[in-house]
Enzyme design. Structure first.
Site, PDB file in Angstrom:
ATOM      1  N   GLU A  51       0.888  -1.207   0.013  1.00  0.00           N
ATOM      2  CA  GLU A  51       0.280   0.103  -0.193  1.00  0.00           C
ATOM      3  C   GLU A  51       0.977   1.309   0.090  1.00  0.00           C
ATOM      4  OE1 GLU A  51      -3.826   1.755   2.356  1.00  0.00           O
ATOM      5  OE2 GLU A  51      -2.150   1.116   3.702  1.00  0.00           O
ATOM      6  N   ARG A  53       0.908   4.696   0.828  1.00  0.00           N
ATOM      7  CA  ARG A  53      -0.059   5.815   1.697  1.00  0.00           C
ATOM      8  C   ARG A  53       0.754   7.399   1.056  1.00  0.00           C
ATOM      9  NH1 ARG A  53      -2.771   4.871   6.352  1.00  0.00           N
ATOM     10  NH2 ARG A  53      -2.780   7.461   6.144  1.00  0.00           N
ATOM     11  N   ARG A  86      -5.404   8.846   1.839  1.00  0.00           N
ATOM     12  CA  ARG A  86      -6.404   8.868   3.006  1.00  0.00           C
ATOM     13  C   ARG A  86      -6.667  10.139   3.454  1.00  0.00           C
ATOM     14  NH1 ARG A  86      -8.532   5.753   2.838  1.00  0.00           N
ATOM     15  NH2 ARG A  86      -7.540   3.933   3.661  1.00  0.00           N
ATOM     16  N   GLU A  90     -10.161  10.702   8.091  1.00  0.00           N
ATOM     17  CA  GLU A  90     -10.217   9.456   8.616  1.00  0.00           C
ATOM     18  C   GLU A  90      -9.133   8.939   8.692  1.00  0.00           C
ATOM     19  OE1 GLU A  90     -12.881   7.028   6.118  1.00  0.00           O
ATOM     20  OE2 GLU A  90     -14.580   8.044   6.228  1.00  0.00           O
ATOM     21  N   HIS A 147     -13.204   4.489   7.936  1.00  0.00           N
ATOM     22  CA  HIS A 147     -12.231   4.486   9.081  1.00  0.00           C
ATOM     23  C   HIS A 147     -13.167   5.226  10.284  1.00  0.00           C
ATOM     24  CE1 HIS A 147     -10.024   3.948   5.389  1.00  0.00           C
ATOM     25  NE2 HIS A 147      -9.165   3.022   6.277  1.00  0.00           N
ATOM     26  N   LYS A 174     -13.979  -1.914   2.518  1.00  0.00           N
ATOM     27  CA  LYS A 174     -13.305  -1.875   3.742  1.00  0.00           C
ATOM     28  C   LYS A 174     -13.678  -1.202   4.909  1.00  0.00           C
ATOM     29  CE  LYS A 174      -8.758  -0.250   5.446  1.00  0.00           C
ATOM     30  NZ  LYS A 174      -7.525   0.713   4.996  1.00  0.00           N
ATOM     31  N   ARG A 217      -6.802  -8.782  13.240  1.00  0.00           N
ATOM     32  CA  ARG A 217      -5.649  -8.800  12.233  1.00  0.00           C
ATOM     33  C   ARG A 217      -5.214 -10.186  12.047  1.00  0.00           C
ATOM     34  NH1 ARG A 217      -4.343  -3.516  10.870  1.00  0.00           N
ATOM     35  NH2 ARG A 217      -5.098  -1.846  12.252  1.00  0.00           N
ATOM     36  N   GLN A 240      -1.297  -2.678  14.120  1.00  0.00           N
ATOM     37  CA  GLN A 240      -0.425  -3.540  12.955  1.00  0.00           C
ATOM     38  C   GLN A 240       0.490  -4.583  13.666  1.00  0.00           C
ATOM     39  OE1 GLN A 240       0.395  -0.925   9.911  1.00  0.00           O
ATOM     40  NE2 GLN A 240      -1.693  -0.641   9.271  1.00  0.00           N
TER      41      GLN A 240
END
Length: 260
Positions: A51, A53, A86, A90, A147, A174, A217, A240
């Site tokens: 990803e 970001r 993003r 959020e 989110h 998501k 997760r 994470q």
């Protein structure tokens, strides 16, 4: 057997919605040099998805430089790339105008530099549908996301949010929420299972954030979540798990649930 997507999204040989969850490494480097170095380190860790970001980039409003960096990362790897700018509303790293984001998304899609793009549900139906009209003909998938970094809505609201993401055209839905109790964690996983059964075709990505939600997760894939974000180089959200540790746990789960 875990409830998997009836119509998984397949990107560069990786199946989002298959028997196993995909592991995604988020990258949050701020400068062109940092973004490229971070990408090289992530590639060495062999994630299923990377990803980008780009809301962390301090050059995000410079489309020419941003496109150049995206192009250089694309040349480095065939690992699927998820492009995410993003919203600051959020959890984004900075405020980026809708015009700057869509311009970069459009350029990246047209140049075939990414495989998936993430856009928040709050962007609205028109912006999401317009993005999908650009992405779909070029084989790029749209992740519609929500989110909440403060709380966890009731499971019925989470389910309704996923339903709306799909209705607005999400190829992948998501939801990421912040739990205040174990009941909140159960609400997220229950809503995920409800959504998987109600919308069996659509891949889902769901998680509870923070330490309290970290179990999702690991175990979320057993309830229908098809991808998890892990720390390969850097973390982009609380809770994470380091990739090496996550993979070890998954080995055990696969032996129990997939007879491997």
């Amino acid at each position: 057997m875990r409830p998997k997507a009836a119509k998984p999204v397949v990107v560069r040989g990786k199946k989002l919605g298959g028997d196993k969850p995909l592991i995604c490494f988020p990258l949050v480097g701020k400068t062109p040099e940092a973004a490229l170095e971070e990408a090289k380190k992530a590639i060495a860790g062999s994630p299923d998805v990377i990803e980008l970001r780009v809301d962390a980039w301090d050059f995000i409003t410079d489309k020419q430089t941003s496109m150049k960096v995206l192009g250089e990362i694309r040349k480095l790897t065939d690992i699927p790339l998820l492009l995410t700018c993003r919203s600051h509303l959020e959890g984004g790293f900075q405020e980026v105008s809708a015009e700057s984001r869509i311009a970069l998304y459009k350029g990246a899609i047209e140049e075939k530099l990414v495989d998936l793009v993430d856009i928040e549900l709050i962007s609205g139906y028109e912006e999401i549908r317009n993005l999908k009209q650009i992405a779909s003909p070029r084989g790029v998938y749209v992740v519609v996301s929500f989110h909440d970094f403060k709380k966890t809505p009731p499971k019925e609201v989470i389910f309704a949010t996923i339903a709306k993401e799909i209705a607005f055209g999400g190829d992948v839905a998501k939801v990421a929420v912040m739990p205040q109790s174990m009941e909140d964690v159960l609400a997220l996983m229950s809503a995920t299972l409800m959504a998987r059964r109600e919308f069996p075709d659509i891949p889902l990505i769901t998680m509870s954030m923070g330490a309290l939600g970290s179990i999702t997760r690991i175990a979320g894939w057993l309830f229908g979540s098809d991808l998890t974000f892990a720390v390969g180089v850097a973390s982009s959200a609380p809770g994470q798990i380091p990739a090496a540790e996550l993979r070890e746990v998954y080995k055990l789960l696969y032996s129990l649930y997939l007879n491997e």
